[in-house]
Design an enzyme around this catalytic site. Structure first.
Site, PDB file in Angstrom:
ATOM      1  N   ARG A  35       0.817  -1.210   0.000  1.00 38.52           N
ATOM      2  CA  ARG A  35       0.000   0.000   0.000  1.00 38.52           C
ATOM      3  C   ARG A  35       0.854   1.266   0.000  1.00 38.52           C
ATOM      4  O   ARG A  35       0.464   2.276  -0.572  1.00 38.52           O
ATOM      5  CB  ARG A  35      -0.939  -0.008   1.205  1.00 38.52           C
ATOM      6  CG  ARG A  35      -2.097  -0.953   0.956  1.00 38.52           C
ATOM      7  CD  ARG A  35      -3.066  -0.983   2.100  1.00 38.52           C
ATOM      8  NE  ARG A  35      -4.329  -1.542   1.651  1.00 38.52           N
ATOM      9  CZ  ARG A  35      -5.264  -2.024   2.460  1.00 38.52           C
ATOM     10  NH1 ARG A  35      -5.085  -2.013   3.762  1.00 38.52           N
ATOM     11  NH2 ARG A  35      -6.366  -2.511   1.960  1.00 38.52           N
ATOM     12  N   LYS A 200     -19.530 -16.011   1.554  1.00 41.35           N
ATOM     13  CA  LYS A 200     -20.984 -15.959   1.700  1.00 41.35           C
ATOM     14  C   LYS A 200     -21.705 -15.262   0.562  1.00 41.35           C
ATOM     15  O   LYS A 200     -21.267 -14.233   0.078  1.00 41.35           O
ATOM     16  CB  LYS A 200     -21.332 -15.260   3.015  1.00 41.35           C
ATOM     17  CG  LYS A 200     -20.811 -16.005   4.223  1.00 41.35           C
ATOM     18  CD  LYS A 200     -21.625 -15.667   5.432  1.00 41.35           C
ATOM     19  CE  LYS A 200     -20.959 -14.690   6.281  1.00 41.35           C
ATOM     20  NZ  LYS A 200     -21.405 -13.705   7.035  1.00 41.35           N
ATOM     21  N   GLY A 353     -10.298  -8.023  -0.996  1.00 36.36           N
ATOM     22  CA  GLY A 353      -9.051  -8.167  -0.251  1.00 36.36           C
ATOM     23  C   GLY A 353      -8.483  -9.569  -0.300  1.00 36.36           C
ATOM     24  O   GLY A 353      -7.286  -9.763  -0.554  1.00 36.36           O
ATOM     25  N   GLY A 377     -13.159  -3.247   0.428  1.00 41.73           N
ATOM     26  CA  GLY A 377     -14.523  -2.734   0.574  1.00 41.73           C
ATOM     27  C   GLY A 377     -14.900  -1.753  -0.526  1.00 41.73           C
ATOM     28  O   GLY A 377     -16.011  -1.797  -1.064  1.00 41.73           O
TER      29      GLY A 377
END
Ligand code: ADP
Ligand code: MG
Length: 396
Positions: A35, A200, A353, A377
């Site tokens: 990052r 999920k 991620g 996100g």
């Protein structure tokens, strides 16, 4: 989005930059500086333009309190090494230390404020509290460049509120992310394939709903595949199953058929008696999953099927691993999809991620994909077709 150029001549100007320096730490050492590296193009551009650069960033979740365990000191040191110039670290966010460090900057120098999440106002849900902190940031800078892609979906003081107080623009990383993700979602070159996995269905309902309207092919793997298989009447043993999503999934199956979307499900799966790296793995067809076993990866036949169809696509967006890639015995499906994207002649974008981590862990050359998003996100929300607050404020 407004560009850095739109801010005009920056020599001698104090430019606030929001970067995403939320790196993993172990015993105070940075274990992956990806990052920080991703932030360098923007920082170098500003340094070369003679700006006095004031970087705002967060690390971990200090919950609005000063906590030395979440100090940006290791980041300041690493950034200094990578950019080959000293980076002054303020001891506070907008206090006396921050003011004096910023006052001491010369043209082309960089300072870093301490972890912005040491201040509870940074992430406050109360607009006035965030705005108050943003006004304090605005005392430290005359312009703002938003480059922390991992936080642009957040309505936070250093992301959203500050952009409304001083002339603001998107940094190079944010530009590249938005450019690549929109090319892989808004107006993709066809055939357009979307590959979804992860744990999920309920995490990805928004993504399925949005991309089902656009995709030519939709591949489903990972834990979520079992709710799709159950919706088709298969018994899935002890696999991850969200009973309460079966109706929603039936709706997606019907919508795909109606729209002529090729919805590709696994034809075989790798099962094991328990969720463990050393659990004995067996391959079974999807109509023969034993009652006492769980599916932890897509099987070899599915891998071939997915890879062959993916190869025909001109654009592919991928979110979510095909199996429990953290265990080598169940990483085959994720590796097969990664290989198909890596070797394919297409525009390929990886968001999420864990998906990005999987590609690196499995040893793929990042350069062989068109784009690997740095924001989990934020990329998910873009795949859902949402408007991100930190991006909306940078539009004219
Ligand atoms: P991303 O972060 O890329 O959006 P997710 O967070 O949705 O992806 O899902 C990642 C996780 O899903 C991984 O930790 C992986 O182990 C898990 N997973 C994938 N397939 C299965 C499966 N069949 N059963 C249980 N977990 C799975
Ligand atoms: Mg995840």
């Amino acid at each position: 989005m407004r560009t850095i150029e739109s801010l005009g001549d920056l020599r001698g100007t104090r430019v606030l930059v929001r970067s995403d320096f939320n790196v993993p730490l172990k015993d105070g050492q940075i274990t992956d500086d990806g990052r920080i590296r991703a932030a360098l193009p923007t920082l170098k551009t500003l340094v070369d333009a003679g700006a006095r650069v004031v970087v705002m960033a967060h690390l971990g979740r200090p919950k609005g309190q000063v906590d030395p365990a979440f100090s940006l000191a290791p980041v300041a040191a690493r950034l200094g090494e990578l950019i080959d110039a000293p980076v002054a670290l303020a001891e506070d966010v907008v206090g006396e230390s921050a003011k004096s460090v910023v006052a001491g900057l010369e043209d082309g120098q960089i300072a870093l404020l301490e972890n912005v999440r040491f201040d509870p106002r940074e992430t406050s849900k109360v607009d006035e509290e965030r705005q108050e902190l943003a006004r304090a940031y605005a005392e430290l800078g005359d312009a703002f460049v938003s480059d922390g892609f991992g936080v642009v979906h957040r309505k936070q003081a250093s992301v959203y509120d500050i952009a409304q107080l001083v002339p603001s623009a998107a940094g190079l990383l944010v530009f590249k992310e938005i450019d690549s993700l929109s090319r892989a979602t808004d107006d993709p070159e066809r055939p357009y394939g979307v590959v979804l996995g992860g744990s999920k269905v309920s995490d990805k309902l928004g993504v399925i709903a949005n991309l089902l309207k656009k995709a030519d092919m939709l591949f489903i793997g990972g834990g979520m595949a079992f709710t799709f298989l159950a919706a088709q009447g298969h018994s899935v043993g002890t696999s991850l199953l969200e009973e309460d999503q079966i109706e929603a999934v039936k709706g997606y199956l019907a919508e795909a058929a109606e729209r002529g979307v090729d919805l590709v499900l696994p034809v075989d799966v790798v099962v094991a008696p328990r969720f463990a790296a050393d659990a004995p793995a067996t391959v079974v067809p999807v109509d023969a999953i034993p009652d006492d076993q769980m599916g932890l990866d897509i099987g070899p036949e599915s891998q071939r099927l997915f890879a062959e169809k993916i190869a025909a696509a001109k654009t592919v967006a991928w979110n979510g691993p095909m199996g429990v890639f953290e265990f080598p015995a169940f990483a085959g499906g994720t590796a097969a999809v990664a290989r198909a994207l890596s070797e394919g002649d297409m525009f390929s974008v990886i968001g999420g991620g864990d998906s990005a981590a999987a590609v690196r862990t499995l040893g793929f050359d990042e350069e062989t994909f068109s784009h690997i998003s740095t924001g989990g996100g934020a990329s998910l929300e873009l795949l859902e077709g949402k408007v991100l607050p930190g991006i909306a404020v940078l539009e004219d």
